[in-house]
Design an enzyme around this catalytic site. Structure first.
Site, short mmCIF file in Angstrom:
data_model
loop_
_atom_site.label_atom_id
_atom_site.label_comp_id
_atom_site.label_asym_id
_atom_site.label_seq_id
_atom_site.Cartn_x
_atom_site.Cartn_y
_atom_site.Cartn_z
CB SER A 66 -1.05 0.05 1.24
OG SER A 66 0.35 -0.55 2.36
CE LYS A 109 -3.78 0.40 4.12
NZ LYS A 109 -3.12 -0.23 3.49
#
Length: 168
Positions: A66, A109
């Site tokens: 990511s 996130k």
């Protein structure tokens, strides 16, 4: 993510508690960023310099697909001499051709970004479907940019200077 270059022999130095996936992401980001910079008039002769990528955070192990767009952005910033906008957070993996790939854990996130005072996030376009699970407060307080290619990330995240001082 911090990046710097120094005289050397063409080594890529990676530091921080990085797992194998993060190391692979850094390699892919470097290849894409070098090719991108070359297409934009800045050649990278790495035979006489080393690049150091540091992902700080103490003893917290970082691994997973990511951070590719953040790594690529940091490297393009270094190569082009452009500043990264501090008010933006980003997540997404990148391919060698610059495609931004879907990530997991978008809700967590973005909640972390909000807690850190971030107002704008760059997210893979494929994660748009995850917005149905996103808390209303997060949708209200964060501006989301959904991207499918690193060129879009660079346009959003970097402050382009009109002259390339570090052109090589």
């Amino acid at each position: 993510i911090e990046v710097t270059r120094m005289p050397g022999k063409g080594k890529l130095i990676l530091t921080g508690q990085l797992g194998d996936v993060m190391r692979e992401s850094a390699q892919a980001a470097l290849s894409f960023a070098r090719a991108w910079a070359a297409r934009h008039g800045v050649a990278q002769d790495m035979s006489q310099e080393d690049l150091h990528i540091h992902i700080p955070s103490g003893a917290v192990k970082k691994d997973g697909p990511s951070a590719g767009i953040a790594l690529t952005t940091a490297l393009v910033s270094l190569f082009m001499g452009w500043s990264v906008r501090r008010e933006i957070a980003m997540t997404g993996e990148v391919t060698l051709r610059g495609k931004v790939m879907e990530i997991g854990g978008l809700k967590e996130k973005t909640l972390a970004a909000l807690r850190a005072g971030i107002k704008t996030v760059i997210v893979p376009a494929e994660n748009k479907r995850d917005m149905t699970d996103m808390p209303a407060e997060v949708k209200k307080k964060l501006k989301f940019h959904f991207v499918s290619h690193v060129d879009e990330v660079i346009e959003l995240a970097l402050k382009k200077q009109t002259s390339l001082k570090k052109k090589r």
